[in-house]
Motif scaffolding. Structure first.
Motif, PDB file in Angstrom:
ATOM      1  N   ILE A 171       0.823  -1.198   0.000  1.00 17.78           N
ATOM      2  CA  ILE A 171       0.000   0.000   0.000  1.00 17.78           C
ATOM      3  C   ILE A 171       0.863   1.256   0.000  1.00 17.78           C
ATOM      4  CG2 ILE A 171      -1.875   1.224   1.131  1.00 17.78           C
ATOM      5  CD1 ILE A 171      -2.638  -1.478   0.036  1.00 17.78           C
ATOM      6  N   LEU A 172       1.866   1.261   0.829  1.00 20.82           N
ATOM      7  CA  LEU A 172       2.656   2.473   0.934  1.00 20.82           C
ATOM      8  C   LEU A 172       3.828   2.494  -0.037  1.00 20.82           C
ATOM      9  CD1 LEU A 172       2.799   3.290   4.706  1.00 20.82           C
ATOM     10  CD2 LEU A 172       1.545   4.445   2.904  1.00 20.82           C
ATOM     11  N   ASP A 173       4.766   1.608   0.235  1.00 20.95           N
ATOM     12  CA  ASP A 173       6.035   1.623  -0.482  1.00 20.95           C
ATOM     13  C   ASP A 173       5.877   1.871  -1.967  1.00 20.95           C
ATOM     14  OD1 ASP A 173       7.934   1.362   1.408  1.00 20.95           O
ATOM     15  OD2 ASP A 173       8.904  -0.327   0.400  1.00 20.95           O
ATOM     16  N   LYS A 174       6.103   3.010  -2.354  1.00 14.14           N
ATOM     17  CA  LYS A 174       6.118   3.478  -3.742  1.00 14.14           C
ATOM     18  C   LYS A 174       5.095   2.860  -4.697  1.00 14.14           C
ATOM     19  CE  LYS A 174      10.357   0.816  -3.966  1.00 14.14           C
ATOM     20  NZ  LYS A 174      10.435   0.562  -2.507  1.00 14.14           N
ATOM     21  N   ILE A 175       4.598   1.673  -4.358  1.00 13.05           N
ATOM     22  CA  ILE A 175       3.761   1.024  -5.348  1.00 13.05           C
ATOM     23  C   ILE A 175       2.417   1.713  -5.542  1.00 13.05           C
ATOM     24  CG2 ILE A 175       2.572  -1.104  -5.956  1.00 13.05           C
ATOM     25  CD1 ILE A 175       4.824  -2.554  -4.523  1.00 13.05           C
ATOM     26  N   SER A 176       1.643   1.750  -4.460  1.00 11.41           N
ATOM     27  CA  SER A 176       0.275   2.204  -4.663  1.00 11.41           C
ATOM     28  C   SER A 176       0.057   3.669  -4.350  1.00 11.41           C
ATOM     29  CB  SER A 176      -0.669   1.401  -3.780  1.00 11.41           C
ATOM     30  OG  SER A 176      -0.564   0.059  -4.104  1.00 11.41           O
ATOM     31  N   LEU A 177       0.870   4.137  -3.458  1.00 12.49           N
ATOM     32  CA  LEU A 177       0.578   5.465  -2.985  1.00 12.49           C
ATOM     33  C   LEU A 177       1.079   6.503  -3.964  1.00 12.49           C
ATOM     34  CD1 LEU A 177      -0.921   5.807  -0.430  1.00 12.49           C
ATOM     35  CD2 LEU A 177       1.159   6.626   0.610  1.00 12.49           C
ATOM     36  N   ASP A 178       0.167   7.251  -4.504  1.00  7.33           N
ATOM     37  CA  ASP A 178       0.567   8.234  -5.490  1.00  7.33           C
ATOM     38  C   ASP A 178       0.919   9.557  -4.857  1.00  7.33           C
ATOM     39  OD1 ASP A 178      -1.414   6.229  -6.786  1.00  7.33           O
ATOM     40  OD2 ASP A 178      -0.139   7.028  -8.379  1.00  7.33           O
ATOM     41  N   TYR A 179       0.404   9.747  -3.653  1.00 11.55           N
ATOM     42  CA  TYR A 179       0.709  11.015  -3.001  1.00 11.55           C
ATOM     43  C   TYR A 179       0.568  10.857  -1.510  1.00 11.55           C
ATOM     44  CZ  TYR A 179       0.376  15.929  -1.661  1.00 11.55           C
ATOM     45  OH  TYR A 179       0.570  17.150  -1.083  1.00 11.55           O
ATOM     46  N   THR A 180       1.623  11.004  -0.785  1.00 13.79           N
ATOM     47  CA  THR A 180       1.538  11.186   0.646  1.00 13.79           C
ATOM     48  C   THR A 180       2.761  11.951   1.077  1.00 13.79           C
ATOM     49  OG1 THR A 180       1.460  10.157   2.812  1.00 13.79           O
ATOM     50  CG2 THR A 180       2.520   8.883   1.095  1.00 13.79           C
ATOM     51  N   LEU A 181       2.538  13.141   1.560  1.00 12.46           N
ATOM     52  CA  LEU A 181       3.635  14.052   1.859  1.00 12.46           C
ATOM     53  C   LEU A 181       4.747  13.430   2.680  1.00 12.46           C
ATOM     54  CD1 LEU A 181       1.878  17.415   2.640  1.00 12.46           C
ATOM     55  CD2 LEU A 181       3.433  16.866   0.770  1.00 12.46           C
ATOM     56  N   THR A 182       4.345  12.666   3.689  1.00 11.61           N
ATOM     57  CA  THR A 182       5.352  12.198   4.632  1.00 11.61           C
ATOM     58  C   THR A 182       6.212  11.063   4.097  1.00 11.61           C
ATOM     59  OG1 THR A 182       3.393  11.286   5.637  1.00 11.61           O
ATOM     60  CG2 THR A 182       4.646  12.854   6.933  1.00 11.61           C
ATOM     61  N   LEU A 183       5.661  10.239   3.222  1.00 12.52           N
ATOM     62  CA  LEU A 183       6.396   9.028   2.867  1.00 12.52           C
ATOM     63  C   LEU A 183       6.887   8.974   1.428  1.00 12.52           C
ATOM     64  CD1 LEU A 183       4.155   6.545   4.814  1.00 12.52           C
ATOM     65  CD2 LEU A 183       6.537   7.051   5.313  1.00 12.52           C
ATOM     66  N   MET A 184       6.347   9.803   0.591  1.00  7.68           N
ATOM     67  CA  MET A 184       6.750   9.689  -0.811  1.00  7.68           C
ATOM     68  C   MET A 184       8.179  10.211  -1.011  1.00  7.68           C
ATOM     69  SD  MET A 184       4.298  12.678  -2.238  1.00  7.68           S
ATOM     70  CE  MET A 184       4.398  12.198  -3.940  1.00  7.68           C
ATOM     71  N   ALA A 185       8.790   9.696  -2.086  1.00 14.71           N
ATOM     72  CA  ALA A 185      10.167  10.103  -2.369  1.00 14.71           C
ATOM     73  C   ALA A 185      10.200  11.528  -2.903  1.00 14.71           C
ATOM     74  CB  ALA A 185      10.796   9.148  -3.370  1.00 14.71           C
ATOM     75  N   ALA A 186       9.254  11.815  -3.766  1.00 10.91           N
ATOM     76  CA  ALA A 186       9.240  13.141  -4.371  1.00 10.91           C
ATOM     77  C   ALA A 186       8.836  14.182  -3.350  1.00 10.91           C
ATOM     78  CB  ALA A 186       8.259  13.156  -5.537  1.00 10.91           C
ATOM     79  N   SER A 187       9.151  15.445  -3.646  1.00 16.66           N
ATOM     80  CA  SER A 187       8.697  16.508  -2.755  1.00 16.66           C
ATOM     81  C   SER A 187       8.456  17.765  -3.573  1.00 16.66           C
ATOM     82  CB  SER A 187       9.744  16.765  -1.665  1.00 16.66           C
ATOM     83  OG  SER A 187      10.943  17.197  -2.268  1.00 16.66           O
ATOM     84  N   GLY A 188       7.889  18.759  -2.901  1.00 16.81           N
ATOM     85  CA  GLY A 188       7.695  20.051  -3.547  1.00 16.81           C
ATOM     86  C   GLY A 188       6.809  19.961  -4.777  1.00 16.81           C
ATOM     87  N   HIS A 189       7.177  20.728  -5.800  1.00 18.78           N
ATOM     88  CA  HIS A 189       6.357  20.807  -7.010  1.00 18.78           C
ATOM     89  C   HIS A 189       6.175  19.451  -7.669  1.00 18.78           C
ATOM     90  CE1 HIS A 189       6.058  25.077  -6.848  1.00 18.78           C
ATOM     91  NE2 HIS A 189       7.375  25.222  -6.808  1.00 18.78           N
ATOM     92  N   GLN A 190       7.220  18.646  -7.575  1.00 23.34           N
ATOM     93  CA  GLN A 190       7.172  17.314  -8.180  1.00 23.34           C
ATOM     94  C   GLN A 190       6.032  16.491  -7.570  1.00 23.34           C
ATOM     95  OE1 GLN A 190      10.961  15.535  -7.538  1.00 23.34           O
ATOM     96  NE2 GLN A 190      10.737  14.156  -9.288  1.00 23.34           N
ATOM     97  N   ALA A 191       5.970  16.556  -6.249  1.00 22.77           N
ATOM     98  CA  ALA A 191       4.943  15.793  -5.546  1.00 22.77           C
ATOM     99  C   ALA A 191       3.551  16.287  -5.928  1.00 22.77           C
ATOM    100  CB  ALA A 191       5.151  15.920  -4.039  1.00 22.77           C
ATOM    101  N   GLU A 192       3.390  17.598  -5.934  1.00 21.20           N
ATOM    102  CA  GLU A 192       2.082  18.156  -6.284  1.00 21.20           C
ATOM    103  C   GLU A 192       1.698  17.757  -7.705  1.00 21.20           C
ATOM    104  OE1 GLU A 192       0.107  19.636  -4.064  1.00 21.20           O
ATOM    105  OE2 GLU A 192       1.715  19.288  -2.609  1.00 21.20           O
ATOM    106  N   ALA A 193       2.696  17.731  -8.581  1.00 26.32           N
ATOM    107  CA  ALA A 193       2.420  17.367  -9.968  1.00 26.32           C
ATOM    108  C   ALA A 193       1.968  15.916 -10.061  1.00 26.32           C
ATOM    109  CB  ALA A 193       3.661  17.594 -10.828  1.00 26.32           C
ATOM    110  N   ALA A 194       2.609  15.045  -9.272  1.00 21.92           N
ATOM    111  CA  ALA A 194       2.230  13.628  -9.281  1.00 21.92           C
ATOM    112  C   ALA A 194       0.776  13.477  -8.853  1.00 21.92           C
ATOM    113  CB  ALA A 194       3.138  12.842  -8.344  1.00 21.92           C
ATOM    114  N   LYS A 195       0.402  14.223  -7.850  1.00 19.62           N
ATOM    115  CA  LYS A 195      -0.975  14.142  -7.363  1.00 19.62           C
ATOM    116  C   LYS A 195      -1.958  14.603  -8.445  1.00 19.62           C
ATOM    117  CE  LYS A 195      -3.190  16.955  -4.333  1.00 19.62           C
ATOM    118  NZ  LYS A 195      -3.389  17.612  -3.039  1.00 19.62           N
ATOM    119  N   LYS A 196      -1.656  15.741  -9.026  1.00 19.78           N
ATOM    120  CA  LYS A 196      -2.530  16.270 -10.080  1.00 19.78           C
ATOM    121  C   LYS A 196      -2.705  15.241 -11.177  1.00 19.78           C
ATOM    122  CE  LYS A 196      -3.792  20.253  -8.757  1.00 19.78           C
ATOM    123  NZ  LYS A 196      -2.835  21.037  -7.968  1.00 19.78           N
TER     124      LYS A 196
END
Ligand code: HEM
Ligand code: HEM
Ligand code: SF4
Ligand code: SF4
Lengths: 374, 250
Positions: free
Chosen positions: A85-110
């Motif tokens: 569920i968490l480890d990079k596979i399913s989670l497309d956006y979670t601020l605390t655990l995802m590798a990406a951050s900042g604009h990259q993370a927001e873009a992934a969510k969008k």
């Protein structure tokens, strides 16, 4: 995250890819089915769904919270839970655990929100401050309120993790300065699962989410929107100290002999009799223990406004609506005393005011008595 | 000015009303006592093993047994409000008739404010409930429903029968067991207040009117003066069919 560009894979595929064996996978399916409260015969169905369904994208929002829900979740008993569920596979956006951050993370969510519109599951951790137009909690320049409304719009269903998202928790305690609001009071047009607890038990969280992904629908919910499999019973109903309760054997203080002997903690303010949760059965930290087993009463962490429901270490009844130290029995005793005094005064006044009537009745009675022929 | 008063026995409270009354009092007594114990159990000194002791279970069992009695006699009373005599009828409780309204003010003046009439007017005294009393009973019936709803809601999740389960919607209505329990506990005090005032007023009426108010809830009869009965007859409140001084009301 890059998962958007990958070919979609099933849960099984990703589990195998992580290096688990088929045997591990079957064990996991059995284990999670048991936690979900399913019959033994359903294990095959769970395994089958995990093999055939494509992973469901998950967006996990964090608002007014302490992240204890995430902490609890990643500590859930079986490693596969966190992995799939968490480890990079399913989670497309979670601020605390995802590798990406900042604009990259927001873009992934969008990107996820657009690509999987109507398909993704929205998990919400934390309440939303509605006061001051939502300005008390802002992420990436957007208020929590706006983020929630935006990400809820395309969600298939919403999971409100923990007491914050389902009841408001401590930040909603009186006087609730930020007007912290649980999710179901803001989003009205989506199915919402409330998974209260501070935090909820990791296995419960896993059970809920695996149910959603394996069966593609919501678990059976009670009237408060909580999954029945985990919230149908009170902590008290499965408490191993219950025989002491039924016997009337209570610890009076935390350091008396009764407490040592493991007597019921009712008189020390245990809220187990009013709290719906699975602590007595699933327990915590991989089934090691739970608060009552460790000698501390339940504080009712999965119940509505548990911070305002009176002291944790005393068993008191409050008068609903009176939030100062308005204890029903104190007010009741004073009220009864005043009332008794009032009635006594009334009785005396009645005898004075109606003295003529009483006297004439007594005289009539006396003369009747004389008339009796003996 | 010696006025001779003749009294007749009027059958006011029929057996079902009296059964309701005393079972209700009994159930309430048990509910209040066990309720206090549940709220704050006493420390018992016992070296018995929990397996061999069931004292708190018994207290709760008594509470729930009394709760069922409380519910069933209340249902019976509601039924009797449609089947019973004029004094038991729901019409006697209906506050919005001119007659009840007048009686309400009369009782407020004479019995609550303790004013005196220049000339005692017996036609103003009610035969059955007075209108202030009926108001208090209406409040009590509402409270009873509150107690039943909150009590059975707390009980519902432990029960397997459909009847307690019927009330499980009360919990989500208020948000959780905590608040429901607080309502249940607070309403108990309102019952205690009601009982204090009620018992006082029953004895008050017995003492000042001398019509056998207290005993009426045992035997069913009240003593009503001739004058009052004649008025009632003219107003078609009661039909007088005299047989050995007993007035039939139907
Ligand atoms: C010594 C104790 C009591 C006595 C002698 C007594 C007597 C009576 C009497 C005479 C009435 C008829 C009142 C009227 O004329 O309007 C009555 C009605 C009533 N009493 Fe009591 N009472 C007692 C205790 C209680 C208690 C403790 C309760 C409950 C808290 C209670 C609840 C009621 C109710 C609900 C009615 C209305 C009955 C009906 O219309 O069915 N009583 N009582
Ligand atoms: C006038 C009637 C009643 C009174 C005065 C009364 C009073 C009380 C009180 C004082 C408590 C303790 C609350 C606390 O823990 O602070 C209680 C608990 C309770 N009552 Fe009642 N009650 C009444 C009727 C009922 C009824 C009709 C039911 C229906 C089954 C009921 C079921 C319960 C239950 C389930 C509890 C909680 C017991 C527990 O925690 O194990 N009560 N009641
Ligand atoms: S310790 Fe708490 S939950 Fe356990 S039996 Fe006692 S009151 Fe119930
Ligand atoms: S025992 Fe009570 S307070 Fe503790 S975690 Fe469980 S529900 Fe929350």
């Amino acid at each position: 995250m890059d998962s958007n560009n990958k070919k979609r894979e099933t849960y099984y595929e990703s589990i195998i890819k992580q290096g688990y064996s088929r045997r591990d996978f079957m064990k996991f399916a059995t284990y999670i089915a048991a936690y979900m409260g399913l019959e033994n015969s359903m294990v095959g169905q769970v395994a089958k769904s995990l093999e055939t369904t494509y992973r469901v994208p998950v967006i996990w929002e964090h608002f007014q919270e302490c992240t204890c829900c995430s902490e609890s979740f990643i500590r859930s008993d079986h490693p596969i839970v966190a992995d799939i569920i968490l480890d990079k596979i399913s989670l497309d956006y979670t601020l605390t655990l995802m590798a990406a951050s900042g604009h990259q993370a927001e873009a992934a969510k969008k990107a996820t929100m657009e690509k999987y519109k109507g398909e993704y599951i929205l998990c919400v951790e934390g309440s939303v401050p509605m006061g001051d137009d939502g300005n008390y909690c802002c992420i990436a320049g957007q208020s929590a309120k706006d983020i929630l409304i935006e990400s809820a719009a395309g969600a298939k269903a919403i999971i409100a993790w923990g007491s914050c998202a389902s009841n408001g928790c401590v930040q909603a305690a009186k006087p609730n300065p930020t007007n912290a609001t649980p999710i179901h009071k803001i989003i009205k047009n989506k199915p919402i699962i409330r998974v209260p607890g501070c935090p909820p038990i990791g296995e419960v969280m896993a059970g809920v989410i695996i149910h959603m992904v394996t069966f593609g629908r919501l678990p059976e919910l009670d009237r408060l929107g909580r999954p029945k499999a985990f919230y149908a019973k009170r902590v008290h109903d499965s408490c191993y100290r219950r025989p002491y309760y039924d016997a009337g054997l209570f610890a009076e203080t935390f350091d008396d002999k009764n407490a040592k002997d493991g007597y019921c903690l009712y008189k020390l303010g245990c809220k187990g009799p009013m709290t719906y949760n699975s602590c007595g059965t699933i327990k915590w930290n991989n089934g090691v223990s739970y608060p009552i087993q460790s000698g501390h009463g339940c504080i009712g962490c999965s119940e509505e406004s548990f911070w305002d429901n009176g002291p944790f270490y005393e068993r008191l009844a409050k008068v609903p609506g009176i939030h100062a130290e308005g204890l029903a029995d104190d007010i009741g005793k004073v009220g009864a005393g005043v009332l008794a005094g009032g009635l006594a005064v009334h009785a005396i006044a009645a005898n004075i005011s109606k003295r003529k009537e009483l006297k004439s009745r007594i005289n009539r009675g006396k003369s009747n008595e004389k008339d009796i022929d003996s | 000015m010696k006025k001779i008063k003749n009294f007749k026995r009027v059958y006011v409270w029929e057996l079902p009303v009296r059964i309701f009354h005393w079972l209700n009092v009994l159930a309430l007594f048990v509910l209040v006592v066990t309720g206090f114990i549940i709220a704050n159990p006493p420390a018992i000194l016992s070296s018995a093993e929990a397996t061999n002791l069931h004292s708190f279970g018994i207290v709760r069992f008594l509470h729930f047994t009394a709760a069922y009695i409380f519910l069933f006699v209340l249902i019976m009373r509601f039924y009797w409000a449609f089947m019973g005599n004029r004094f038991a009828s729901w019409r006697a409780f209906w506050p919005f008739t001119k007659k009840n309204w007048n009686n309400f003010w009369h009782v407020m003046k004479i019995d609550i404010m303790l004013l005196n009439e220049k000339e005692e007017d017996v036609t103003k005294i009610s035969i059955g409930h007075n209108s202030v009393a009926t108001l208090s009973y209406i409040v009590m019936f509402v409270l009873a429903i509150v107690q039943i709803a909150t009590g059975f809601a707390l009980y519902g999740d432990m029960a397997s029968w459909w009847l307690p389960k019927m009330f499980t919607w009360v919990i989500p209505l208020f948000g959780g067991d905590f608040i429901v329990r607080s309502i249940h506990h607070t309403a108990m005090w309102l019952f205690i207040f009601f009982a204090m005032v009620h018992v006082y007023l029953v004895f008050y009426h017995d003492w000042l009117e001398g019509r056998g108010e207290v005993s009426s809830m045992f035997g069913g009869f009240k003593f009503v003066s001739d004058e009052r009965l004649k008025h009632a007859h003219n107003e078609k409140e009661v039909e007088i069919k005299e047989e050995k001084g007993i007035v039939a009301t139907k």
